[in-house]
Write an enzyme that holds these catalytic residues in place. Structure first.
Site, PDB file in Angstrom:
ATOM      1  N   SER A  39       0.832  -1.207   0.000  1.00 45.83           N
ATOM      2  CA  SER A  39       0.000   0.000   0.000  1.00 45.83           C
ATOM      3  C   SER A  39       0.865   1.255   0.000  1.00 45.83           C
ATOM      4  O   SER A  39       0.445   2.309  -0.494  1.00 45.83           O
ATOM      5  CB  SER A  39      -0.922   0.004   1.219  1.00 45.83           C
ATOM      6  OG  SER A  39      -1.803  -1.094   1.190  1.00 45.83           O
ATOM      7  N   HIS A  76      -3.056   3.235   6.934  1.00 47.51           N
ATOM      8  CA  HIS A  76      -2.241   2.022   6.963  1.00 47.51           C
ATOM      9  C   HIS A  76      -0.957   2.176   6.155  1.00 47.51           C
ATOM     10  O   HIS A  76      -0.036   1.370   6.292  1.00 47.51           O
ATOM     11  CB  HIS A  76      -3.050   0.819   6.469  1.00 47.51           C
ATOM     12  CG  HIS A  76      -3.701   1.006   5.140  1.00 47.51           C
ATOM     13  ND1 HIS A  76      -4.847   1.742   4.970  1.00 47.51           N
ATOM     14  CD2 HIS A  76      -3.378   0.556   3.907  1.00 47.51           C
ATOM     15  CE1 HIS A  76      -5.193   1.741   3.691  1.00 47.51           C
ATOM     16  NE2 HIS A  76      -4.310   1.025   3.020  1.00 47.51           N
ATOM     17  N   SER A 123      -8.869   4.655  10.631  1.00 44.76           N
ATOM     18  CA  SER A 123     -10.277   4.298  10.542  1.00 44.76           C
ATOM     19  C   SER A 123     -10.762   5.006   9.291  1.00 44.76           C
ATOM     20  O   SER A 123     -10.908   6.236   9.270  1.00 44.76           O
ATOM     21  CB  SER A 123     -11.050   4.754  11.779  1.00 44.76           C
ATOM     22  OG  SER A 123     -12.378   4.323  11.692  1.00 44.76           O
ATOM     23  N   HIS A 260      -2.051  -7.572   0.745  1.00 47.76           N
ATOM     24  CA  HIS A 260      -2.403  -6.443   1.612  1.00 47.76           C
ATOM     25  C   HIS A 260      -2.007  -6.732   3.060  1.00 47.76           C
ATOM     26  O   HIS A 260      -2.292  -7.793   3.608  1.00 47.76           O
ATOM     27  CB  HIS A 260      -3.908  -6.159   1.554  1.00 47.76           C
ATOM     28  CG  HIS A 260      -4.327  -4.972   2.376  1.00 47.76           C
ATOM     29  ND1 HIS A 260      -4.383  -3.699   1.860  1.00 47.76           N
ATOM     30  CD2 HIS A 260      -4.699  -4.862   3.679  1.00 47.76           C
ATOM     31  CE1 HIS A 260      -4.768  -2.863   2.808  1.00 47.76           C
ATOM     32  NE2 HIS A 260      -4.963  -3.543   3.931  1.00 47.76           N
ATOM     33  N   ARG A 322     -31.208  24.350  26.136  1.00 52.94           N
ATOM     34  CA  ARG A 322     -30.724  24.486  24.752  1.00 52.94           C
ATOM     35  C   ARG A 322     -30.701  25.965  24.333  1.00 52.94           C
ATOM     36  O   ARG A 322     -29.815  26.387  23.596  1.00 52.94           O
ATOM     37  CB  ARG A 322     -31.573  23.648  23.795  1.00 52.94           C
ATOM     38  CG  ARG A 322     -33.044  24.034  23.745  1.00 52.94           C
ATOM     39  CD  ARG A 322     -33.838  23.113  22.819  1.00 52.94           C
ATOM     40  NE  ARG A 322     -35.261  23.421  22.874  1.00 52.94           N
ATOM     41  CZ  ARG A 322     -36.026  23.663  21.802  1.00 52.94           C
ATOM     42  NH1 ARG A 322     -35.500  23.634  20.598  1.00 52.94           N
ATOM     43  NH2 ARG A 322     -37.311  23.917  21.952  1.00 52.94           N
ATOM     44  N   SER A 349     -33.060  24.796  16.364  1.00 58.52           N
ATOM     45  CA  SER A 349     -33.502  23.969  17.486  1.00 58.52           C
ATOM     46  C   SER A 349     -32.442  23.884  18.576  1.00 58.52           C
ATOM     47  O   SER A 349     -32.767  23.866  19.761  1.00 58.52           O
ATOM     48  CB  SER A 349     -33.836  22.549  17.000  1.00 58.52           C
ATOM     49  OG  SER A 349     -34.980  22.546  16.184  1.00 58.52           O
ATOM     50  N   GLU A 370     -23.756  14.249   9.574  1.00 57.11           N
ATOM     51  CA  GLU A 370     -23.131  14.372  10.899  1.00 57.11           C
ATOM     52  C   GLU A 370     -21.710  13.831  10.957  1.00 57.11           C
ATOM     53  O   GLU A 370     -20.894  14.317  11.743  1.00 57.11           O
ATOM     54  CB  GLU A 370     -23.997  13.677  11.954  1.00 57.11           C
ATOM     55  CG  GLU A 370     -25.267  14.439  12.305  1.00 57.11           C
ATOM     56  CD  GLU A 370     -26.413  14.154  11.346  1.00 57.11           C
ATOM     57  OE1 GLU A 370     -27.461  14.816  11.461  1.00 57.11           O
ATOM     58  OE2 GLU A 370     -26.257  13.271  10.474  1.00 57.11           O
ATOM     59  N   GLN A 432     -35.976  10.454  17.566  1.00 53.03           N
ATOM     60  CA  GLN A 432     -35.375  11.765  17.836  1.00 53.03           C
ATOM     61  C   GLN A 432     -34.831  11.895  19.261  1.00 53.03           C
ATOM     62  O   GLN A 432     -34.261  12.928  19.609  1.00 53.03           O
ATOM     63  CB  GLN A 432     -36.405  12.868  17.618  1.00 53.03           C
ATOM     64  CG  GLN A 432     -37.153  12.787  16.308  1.00 53.03           C
ATOM     65  CD  GLN A 432     -36.237  12.895  15.103  1.00 53.03           C
ATOM     66  OE1 GLN A 432     -35.617  13.930  14.877  1.00 53.03           O
ATOM     67  NE2 GLN A 432     -36.128  11.824  14.337  1.00 53.03           N
TER      68      GLN A 432
END
Length: 626
Positions: A39, A76, A123, A260, A322, A349, A370, A432
């Protein structure tokens, strides 16, 4: 800026350095008897050109705010990244043989234990988000010349998080960002889905708003030209899609499957001898470009961030925590111009829009993505350029758990704010409701978790989080709650508050957020039955004020009831139980949301799922009968 083709000698020197990097990657992985040399080999020319032809670096201070950034998303391939820094002169090449050893910071995947690494990677699928955050800061806040490069493996480009981040970069026209795809065709266990379909990569990246360039990833001149084009392109980021071969120039291994993550073993000597034969100048030595003095990153100070004005409420005022978060965010933003807010289209919100309204240039809308939201914040906070606050519904952070986990490995100081926690949000229903968020953030090493119950404590939590190292999480609630603290009440990380007490107290009630008020209501009802109860507000769930709980619990006969708007596992109750595990003579009753809730009025849900004042009274009576 016109392109000047590099001289023939420079091209040859870069080829020679690429082969040296291959050799270093082999010798390092042979010494550790593990790693990913094939790699690394597909990246050799890319790394050679980046380090010795393109990037501007400060070897004395690798994290100089004005220097170019490089994120190796395919972590990696760490050995060739380490080899490039060693060849540049940052540390002796001989140290590469310490790869993966217990006493070496040259770990199997990069971490910021090394002074030339900004974030942990490996990751897969997260590097583009971090790079986009760095680039956003460079373009919009620092207004500096430094560029950000991200090297992505073709296998990890199957991750949806990569495309969240590519969309973000294209949307904001991050022309100081260059994403390099190492398309070496082979994954860990088989070929990638697209293999060498370079036109598909190009079409997709162009559709995401990139200047997409397909090159031969082993051709020095093509790489030099593409990187020049990237630096010259305005108003859109560049993607260099490099066609490469895994195990390039490794005889009988190049472009072969099943290599690999394996050192070359008995083939290593033969491959090294072959590579040495490809090097024209055995003593080749190149150095990275130095920083230019134009458009340097400004000096910033993100220490001692304060609320510009103290909390300003009346006792008994009904204010959602909040909302108080948004008020506090705007206040610390007025105090320090490096405070920024990021949100995932929930700003009206979570009330992060209060900072956007006051300082629109310091608000970053990340839309409903997110994983990218978290990664961008981690990148934005690197090299101490910003104080980042990330907000969305608490439950939506669960889909970015891996990014948050990697943030801790990356030694990030990002502050996360999750609103709409628990079944107390009411009619929106269980999808939610944040009922796992405390468990998530408690499991993060070095994290600090604030769970303020009123507006005053929320404002102070925001101020404290801005100055606290490591991952911080502030849990805010949707319903309004009464102000119970004076505006000048001091708050400290790891110190709770006694909000109700009498010498005759027989039981200690511990609640946070809306359950603190259920505890107070229960205490009033119990007093009518001639039972007095003490009530504690923990303020921080991690670190928990263990001394306070032990002392007050003993004074109440060792009888404790903990109530939380969260599932049983991993929340406030288990934090208390863990704290008491080594102590005798305590009986603890834990009230929690026992199963998946449903839609309904908040008060009805709180009672139905066992965390209301009525349920607390029953628990107290039960514990007193024992």
């Amino acid at each position: 800026m016109s392109y000047h083709k590099p001289e023939a000698k420079t091209v040859q020197d870069l080829k020679d350095v690429a082969h040296k990097l291959r050799i270093h990657s082999i010798t390092a992985t042979e010494a550790s008897k593990s790693g990913h040399p094939t790699s690394c080999s597909s990246l050799a020319e890319i790394m050679s050109v980046l380090f010795f032809q393109q990037m501007r670096l400060n070897l004395k201070h690798p994290r100089d705010p004005s220097s170019d950034r490089l994120i190796l998303s395919k972590g990696h391939a760490a050995p060739i990244l380490y080899a490039a820094w060693a060849e540049a002169g940052l540390f002796p090449v001989e140290e590469l043989k310490n790869l993966r050893k217990i006493d070496s910071d040259l770990e199997g995947h990069p971490t910021p234990r090394l002074n030339f690494i900004d974030v942990g990677t490996g990751s897969l699928g997260q590097g583009v988000a971090v790079g986009a955050g760095m680039a956003y800061v460079g373009k919009n806040f620092d207004k500096a010349d430094y560029r950000t490069y991200v090297v992505v493996g073709d296998g990890e480009s199957a991750e949806g998080s990569v495309w969240e981040s590519l969309h973000f970069a294209g949307h904001y026209g991050l022309d100081n960002l260059c994403v390099i795809f190492d398309v070496n065709r082979l994954g860990q266990s088989e070929a990638t889905s697209l293999q060498h379909k370079m036109d598909v990569y190009r079409d997709r990246l162009e559709a995401f708003g990139f200047n997409a360039l397909v090159v031969d990833g082993h051709d020095i001149e093509e790489l030099c030209k593409a990187l020049h084009c990237a630096a010259s392109t305005k108003n859109k980021p560049t993607a260099i899609i490099a066609k490469t071969l895994k195990g390039k120039d490794f005889p009988q291994i190049e472009d072969k499957d099943n290599w690999h993550g394996k050192p070359l073993g008995d083939k290593a000597a033969t491959v090294i001898k072959h590579l040495e034969g490809l090097i024209v100048s055995q003593n080749v030595k190149m150095t990275p470009k130095k920083l230019c003095k134009m458009a340097m990153a400004p000096e910033v100070d993100i220490n001692n961030v304060k609320l510009c004005t103290p909390p300003n409420y009346k006792l008994g005022d009904s204010v959602a925590t909040r909302l108080a978060y948004g008020t506090a965010l705007a206040k610390i933003g007025a105090d320090n111009d490096r405070v920024i807010a990021l949100d995932g289209d929930t700003k009206n919100s979570t009330f992060s829009d209060k900072l956007r309204n006051a300082f629109p240039e310091r608000y970053i809308e990340c839309f409903i993505a997110e994983q990218n939201l978290v990664g961008v914040a981690i990148g934005a906070s690197c090299r101490r350029r910003t104080v980042a606050f990330v907000s969305t519904f608490a439950t939506f952070f669960t889909r970015a758990f891996d990014q948050i986990r990697m943030g801790a490995i990356s030694q990030t100081n990002v502050n996360f704010v999750g609103s709409h926690c628990g079944c107390s949000i009411g009619e929106d229903g269980p999808s939610q409701m944040g009922l796992e968020d405390l468990a998530l953030f408690r499991s993060i090493p070095g994290s600090t978790i604030f769970y303020p119950s009123d507006a005053v404590s929320t404002e102070r939590a925001v101020e404290l989080a801005a100055n606290t190292k490591g991952v911080c999480f502030i849990r805010t609630s949707r319903p309004n709650t009464a102000v119970i603290y004076n505006n000048d009440e001091p708050f400290t990380v790891g110190r709770g508050k006694i909000v109700r007490q009498k010498p005759s107290d027989e039981v200690l009630l511990i609640g946070a957020g809306i359950t603190l008020y259920e505890c107070l209501t229960a205490a009033e009802q119990l007093e009518k039955e001639c039972i007095t109860a003490r009530v504690i507000d923990p303020f921080t769930v991690k670190p928990l004020d263990v001394d306070l709980i032990l002392e007050q619990g003993k004074q109440c006969g060792g009888r404790i009831v903990v109530v939380e708007d969260h599932y049983q596992q991993g929340g406030l109750g288990e934090a208390v139980l863990s704290a008491l595990a080594e102590h005798r003579n305590f009986v603890v009753k834990h009230l929690f949301v026992p199963t998946v809730p449903r839609s309904g009025p908040p008060a009805v849900l709180i009672d139905m799922f066992g965390i209301s004042a009525r349920n607390i009274v029953c628990a107290v009576n039960s514990i007193l009968k024992k």
